[in-house]
Design a protein around this motif. Structure first.
Motif, short mmCIF file in Angstrom:
data_model
loop_
_atom_site.label_atom_id
_atom_site.label_comp_id
_atom_site.label_asym_id
_atom_site.label_seq_id
_atom_site.Cartn_x
_atom_site.Cartn_y
_atom_site.Cartn_z
N LYS A 66 0.82 -1.28 -0.04
CA LYS A 66 0.19 -0.05 0.00
C LYS A 66 0.69 1.20 0.07
CE LYS A 66 -3.96 -2.13 2.46
NZ LYS A 66 -4.82 -1.94 3.49
N ASN A 67 1.98 1.25 0.73
CA ASN A 67 3.01 2.38 0.73
C ASN A 67 3.37 2.67 -0.61
OD1 ASN A 67 2.85 2.67 3.36
ND2 ASN A 67 4.52 1.25 3.62
N LYS A 68 3.73 1.70 -1.56
CA LYS A 68 4.07 2.14 -2.77
C LYS A 68 2.91 2.43 -3.60
CE LYS A 68 8.28 0.63 -2.77
NZ LYS A 68 9.47 1.56 -3.20
N LEU A 69 1.50 1.82 -3.36
CA LEU A 69 0.53 2.58 -3.99
C LEU A 69 0.33 4.16 -3.88
CD1 LEU A 69 -2.06 2.24 -5.72
CD2 LEU A 69 -3.26 1.28 -3.79
N PHE A 70 0.35 4.42 -2.42
CA PHE A 70 0.12 5.77 -1.95
C PHE A 70 1.02 6.78 -2.65
CE2 PHE A 70 -1.70 4.05 2.27
CZ PHE A 70 -2.76 3.85 1.70
N PRO A 116 -7.07 14.93 -6.51
CA PRO A 116 -6.95 15.05 -5.00
C PRO A 116 -8.09 14.83 -4.15
CG PRO A 116 -5.86 17.04 -6.05
CD PRO A 116 -6.65 16.13 -7.14
N ASP A 117 -9.25 15.23 -4.49
CA ASP A 117 -10.55 15.03 -3.98
C ASP A 117 -10.64 13.34 -3.89
OD1 ASP A 117 -10.75 17.59 -3.30
OD2 ASP A 117 -12.17 17.97 -5.08
N GLU A 118 -10.68 12.80 -5.15
CA GLU A 118 -10.74 11.31 -5.02
C GLU A 118 -9.69 10.22 -4.25
OE1 GLU A 118 -12.64 10.72 -9.63
OE2 GLU A 118 -10.48 10.55 -9.13
N TYR A 119 -8.44 11.08 -4.11
CA TYR A 119 -7.31 10.51 -3.46
C TYR A 119 -7.61 10.67 -1.88
CZ TYR A 119 -2.63 9.57 -1.51
OH TYR A 119 -1.69 9.13 -0.92
N ASN A 120 -8.40 11.58 -1.50
CA ASN A 120 -8.51 12.13 0.05
C ASN A 120 -9.62 10.91 0.32
OD1 ASN A 120 -6.73 13.90 0.59
ND2 ASN A 120 -8.24 15.55 -0.10
N GLU A 121 -10.61 10.82 -0.64
CA GLU A 121 -11.75 9.88 -0.44
C GLU A 121 -11.46 8.47 -0.46
OE1 GLU A 121 -15.02 10.15 0.45
OE2 GLU A 121 -14.86 12.60 0.32
N TYR A 122 -10.29 8.24 -1.18
CA TYR A 122 -9.44 6.78 -1.18
C TYR A 122 -8.91 6.59 0.15
CZ TYR A 122 -6.21 3.12 -2.40
OH TYR A 122 -5.41 2.02 -2.59
N ARG A 130 -9.93 7.58 2.88
CA ARG A 130 -10.89 7.73 3.95
C ARG A 130 -11.46 6.37 3.96
NH1 ARG A 130 -12.35 13.21 2.27
NH2 ARG A 130 -11.30 14.41 3.56
N ASN A 131 -11.20 5.59 3.20
CA ASN A 131 -11.83 4.06 2.96
C ASN A 131 -11.02 3.33 4.01
OD1 ASN A 131 -12.60 1.45 2.24
ND2 ASN A 131 -12.75 1.98 0.28
N PRO A 132 -12.02 2.70 5.03
CA PRO A 132 -11.49 1.83 6.14
C PRO A 132 -10.69 0.64 5.75
CG PRO A 132 -13.79 2.08 6.45
CD PRO A 132 -13.47 2.74 4.62
N ARG A 133 -10.61 0.18 4.60
CA ARG A 133 -9.94 -0.69 3.90
C ARG A 133 -8.42 -0.35 3.99
NH1 ARG A 133 -10.28 -2.59 -0.99
NH2 ARG A 133 -11.41 -0.91 -1.79
N HIS A 134 -7.97 1.14 3.87
CA HIS A 134 -6.82 1.59 3.50
C HIS A 134 -6.30 2.45 4.81
CE1 HIS A 134 -8.57 1.72 -0.66
NE2 HIS A 134 -7.92 0.78 -0.61
N PHE A 135 -6.91 2.05 5.92
CA PHE A 135 -6.52 2.86 7.25
C PHE A 135 -5.30 2.42 7.68
CE2 PHE A 135 -10.90 4.32 8.84
CZ PHE A 135 -11.00 5.30 7.93
N GLU A 136 -4.60 3.28 8.34
CA GLU A 136 -3.07 2.66 9.15
C GLU A 136 -3.34 2.73 10.47
OE1 GLU A 136 -0.09 5.33 8.38
OE2 GLU A 136 -0.85 7.16 9.13
N THR A 177 -5.40 3.75 17.50
CA THR A 177 -6.61 3.52 16.72
C THR A 177 -6.29 3.54 15.31
OG1 THR A 177 -8.60 4.68 16.38
CG2 THR A 177 -6.97 5.78 16.44
N ASN A 178 -7.27 3.24 14.51
CA ASN A 178 -7.04 3.07 12.87
C ASN A 178 -7.82 4.44 12.15
OD1 ASN A 178 -5.60 0.58 13.03
ND2 ASN A 178 -7.66 -0.50 13.14
N THR A 179 -6.74 5.31 11.58
CA THR A 179 -7.67 6.17 10.70
C THR A 179 -6.88 6.16 9.54
OG1 THR A 179 -7.70 8.63 10.95
CG2 THR A 179 -5.75 7.61 11.77
N SER A 180 -7.30 7.29 8.63
CA SER A 180 -6.62 7.40 7.32
C SER A 180 -5.38 7.97 7.28
CB SER A 180 -7.68 8.53 6.54
OG SER A 180 -7.58 9.64 7.08
N PRO A 181 -4.36 7.63 6.61
CA PRO A 181 -3.07 8.06 6.49
C PRO A 181 -2.96 9.51 6.00
CG PRO A 181 -3.32 6.55 4.68
CD PRO A 181 -4.50 6.61 5.51
N LEU A 182 -1.91 10.19 6.26
CA LEU A 182 -1.68 11.61 5.84
C LEU A 182 -1.29 11.53 4.47
CD1 LEU A 182 0.06 13.01 9.18
CD2 LEU A 182 -2.03 13.04 8.63
#
Length: 491
Positions: A21-25, A38-44, A46-52, A149-154
């Protein structure tokens, strides 16, 4: 070579696969125009599957309604540790979902009855132990606490390959994220309302976040150093000579020989918590600050504010108080070969220490060392036997300081590293102090408040307050110090 166990990630824009996932980010940050906006990336993100997984450092103080001797009906504010942790997770969730801090917050969803439903992993929690023996005391605050906790990466711009710029960008992003969470917390605090005049909802602040790559990290068990500060008026350490308590005082009592309470309070040295301040002798005429008035007018900075050196009598009193504090702590002792418990504890301690120091690349060498000849093994056993003659830290059983553990429970076998006088703070106010006679009252000015600090691995429920209570009782002479031999006895 061991194959990578990380799952492959696919870009939704160009359908290209990446090993992690790091390479994908990094790919999305560099090619956001071609793949995702950028808006779609932020939504990406916020997906719980991509939380850190992150660790959050925060601090809080309970509201004034929960710091009173009797909690009033309809009390509101920060209730305690579980409530503060819930508020932090809610604020992080609102920042993750991009909600405005001025939007409505439903603070009524929290209640003490529903506290068990919020499984928050924090350093003062009891979720993983399945026992309330080490539960945090009710209505207490924390200067610093950690939760996971789990949240979206920066969002980072990985197109810049300069390492220094990336570190600076990381600090800026973390600072912006912390400010956003604190704004959400301020909005949640503003929802508390009360008609009382001297009322405060409490304080809560987030200090930072840190990514946790280890999935098994648990702050409840992996945080092994904790400190509890207990603040109380210095009057409790003084026994008036005209009272009946002074006549029945134990021989092991520690008292400062003063005639009045005001004289006792004036002799208590004032110093802030943290780094010790500079000390000057008030009797020395060559110093620029010669008296207490100069000390009070000095700047409040730790490095610049001086401290008046106590007289010899006060220093002797403080030294005797320190010796009583050391009687409560766990001490380092010589290993007795005839004591099976001491030998076993020392062996486990060395095994744990060697395991922490051992690096993964040395595991193969350790396996080869185990396949040596019997002669080498005998020499190693002889060397380990000599190592057992070293010193070790003997823990104590604190089952008598909590009503939720028994003497033979594992949690009662705890480590109390240190008790020390951390600070003496003064309030420029006047209070009334009642002696044994209700009609005889004494005005106390500039009353000091003493802060005793306890450090250890885990604190049981109500352990800190009971240790301080017994310490004050011994200092006042209400009970002999020899009671400690019975207190820590498992029989």
């Amino acid at each position: 070579m061991t194959a990578s166990t990380s799952l492959k990630a696919t870009c939704d824009g160009c359908q290209k696969q990446f090993p992690s996932k790091n390479k994908l980010f990094q790919h999305l940050a560099v090619n956001s125009d071609g793949c995702l906006s950028p808006d779609e990336y932020n939504e990406y993100l916020r997906n719980p599957r991509h939380f850190e997984k992150i660790a959050v450092l925060y601090g809080y103080l309970p509201g004034t309604d929960y710091r009173r001797s009797k909690i009033p009906d309809g009390a509101c504010g920060i209730e305690g540790g579980q409530h503060a942790a819930w508020m932090v997770t809610e604020a992080i969730d609102r920042v993750c979902r991009g909600q405005d801090s001025e939007s409505n917050v439903d603070m009524a969803s929290w209640s003490a009855d529903k506290a068990a439903a919020f499984k928050i992993n924090r350093s003062y929690g009891t979720l993983s132990r399945n026992s309330n023996a080490a539960e945090q005391d009710e209505y207490t605050g924390a200067i610093t606490e950690m939760l996971v906790t789990n949240t979206s990466p920066l969002f980072f711009d990985f197109a810049n390959a300069d390492k220094d710029d990336n570190e600076e960008q990381h600090k800026e992003k973390v600072t912006a994220w912390v400010n956003s969470v604190n704004q959400q917390l301020d909005c949640m605090i503003s929802c508390f309302k009360s008609s009382c005049k001297d009322w405060s909802p409490g304080r809560i602040r987030v200090f930072g976040r840190l990514s946790i790559p280890q999935k098994k990290f648990n702050p409840e068990t992996d945080v092994v150093h904790r400190r509890v500060d207990y603040c109380f008026p210095a009057d409790l350490l003084y026994v008036p000579k005209v009272s009946n308590d002074h006549l029945s005082m134990s021989d092991t009592a520690v008292q400062l020989q003063t005639k009045t309470l005001q004289e006792f309070l004036d002799k208590m040295p004032s110093f802030p918590p943290g780094v010790p301040a500079r000390v000057f002798d008030a009797s020395d005429t060559s110093t620029t600050r010669k008296n207490e008035d100069d000390y009070q007018e000095a700047p409040l900075g730790r490095e610049f504010r001086p401290s008046v050196r106590p007289d010899d009598t006060t220093l002797t009193y403080l030294f005797k108080m320190k010796k009583v504090m050391q009687a409560f702590t766990t001490q380092v002792e010589d290993v007795n070969p005839n004591d099976s418990g001491a030998v076993l504890e020392k062996k486990f301690s060395e095994m744990k220490r060697n395991k922490q120091k051992e690096q993964p690349r040395k595991k193969k060498q350790r396996k080869q060392a185990q396949q040596n000849s019997e002669t080498d093994n005998n020499e190693e056993e002889t060397g380990s036997t000599k190592a057992l003659t070293k010193r070790f830290l003997r823990r104590k059983r604190f089952h008598n300081f909590s009503n939720r553990v028994l003497a033979h429970d594992f949690l009662s076998y705890r480590r109390l590293d240190r008790i020390y006088h951390r600070a003496t703070l003064r309030l420029n106010s006047t209070y009334e102090y009642k002696t044994c006679s209700e009609s005889d009252q004494q005005l106390v000015q500039n009353r000091p408040f003493v802060v005793f600090s306890l450090t250890g691995d885990i604190f049981l429920y109500e352990q800190a307050r009971r240790v301080i209570a017994l310490l004050i009782a011994i200092l006042r002479g209400c009970i002999d110090i020899e009671i400690l031999d019975c207190i820590f006895d498992e029989e």
